[in-house]
Write a protein that holds these residues in place. Structure first.
Motif, short mmCIF file in Angstrom:
data_model
loop_
_atom_site.label_atom_id
_atom_site.label_comp_id
_atom_site.label_asym_id
_atom_site.label_seq_id
_atom_site.Cartn_x
_atom_site.Cartn_y
_atom_site.Cartn_z
N GLU A 2 0.83 -1.21 0.00
CA GLU A 2 0.00 0.00 0.00
C GLU A 2 0.86 1.26 0.00
O GLU A 2 0.54 2.24 -0.67
N SER A 44 0.86 4.05 -2.94
CA SER A 44 0.58 5.47 -2.69
C SER A 44 1.59 6.37 -3.40
O SER A 44 1.29 7.52 -3.71
N THR A 86 -6.26 4.91 -0.38
CA THR A 86 -5.04 4.15 -0.08
C THR A 86 -4.36 4.69 1.18
O THR A 86 -3.88 3.93 2.02
N GLU A 115 -5.00 -6.97 -4.61
CA GLU A 115 -5.41 -6.48 -3.30
C GLU A 115 -6.69 -7.16 -2.81
O GLU A 115 -6.82 -7.48 -1.63
N GLU A 169 -11.61 -1.80 -2.26
CA GLU A 169 -10.87 -2.34 -3.41
C GLU A 169 -11.84 -2.89 -4.46
O GLU A 169 -11.65 -2.69 -5.66
#
Length: 197
Positions: free
Chosen positions: A55, A59, A85, A146, A176
């Motif tokens: 994550e 980002s 996120t 994810e 997600e």
């Protein structure tokens, strides 16, 4: 002529021996590392470290994807998901805290590969609808990874009776799935058709 046949048979025999050797090697058991997970809780914590790294890496990649996108809906979807996120990173930190563990990231090779592929797609497509279609493809691969990860982690949290973690993980899982559905909608509503021209 006999010499050629003998050589061909010998070459075939050598290939066969090599293939047998390879199949023995690939089917052998993998030795566990010294710090390998010994139970589901260890596996759960290791997997949290993995997705925490993923994550954080995502980002950093999303602003580049947003900058390279041209479709306004796609740019907005990426920007919105960047904010999600950041919140997902905070949730993971909350999960570590509820486990009384320090939030720790461990390099996620899968996410690194997906992000590298996304970068390659942008480099290999002309700006505009074609690149936008490529960005959506790359982003959906990330989302599918994810979704699989958060679904698995939520299942672990449920078995381990980690209620706080379960809540954090299912909230993120829902986001997600929603992001993936939105990307499909953006691609289906005209964007993929524009990329054909």
């Amino acid at each position: 002529m006999e010499t050629k046949n003998a050589t061909a048979k010998k070459s075939t025999a050598n290939k066969s021996a090599k293939n047998t050797s390879k199949s023995k090697t690939s089917s052998s058991k993998t030795a566990a590392k010294k710090d390998a997970a010994k139970d589901l809780k260890d596996l759960f914590e290791d997997s949290l470290k993995d997705i925490y790294w993923a994550e954080k890496a995502l980002s950093k990649a999303l602003p580049k994807m947003q900058k390279n996108a041209t479709d306004p809906k796609l740019k907005k979807a990426i920007g919105d998901h960047l904010e999600e996120t950041k919140e997902q990173i905070t949730r993971l930190e909350g999960c570590f805290k509820s486990l009384k563990k320090k939030a720790q990231a461990k390099k996620c090779d899968a996410m690194q590969g997906l992000l590298d592929e996304g970068k390659s797609i942008m480099e290999e497509t002309e700006p505009g609808a074609v690149r936008d279609a490529g960005i959506i493809a790359a982003a959906q691969k990330v989302e599918h990874y994810e979704i699989a990860t958060y679904g698995t982690l939520a299942a672990y949290a449920k078995i381990l009776k980690e209620k706080d973690c379960l809540k954090y993980l299912t909230d993120t899982l829902d986001e997600e799935k929603n992001c993936n559905n939105l990307l499909t909608k953006i691609a289906d509503t005209n964007l993929n058709s524009k990329a054909m021209k």
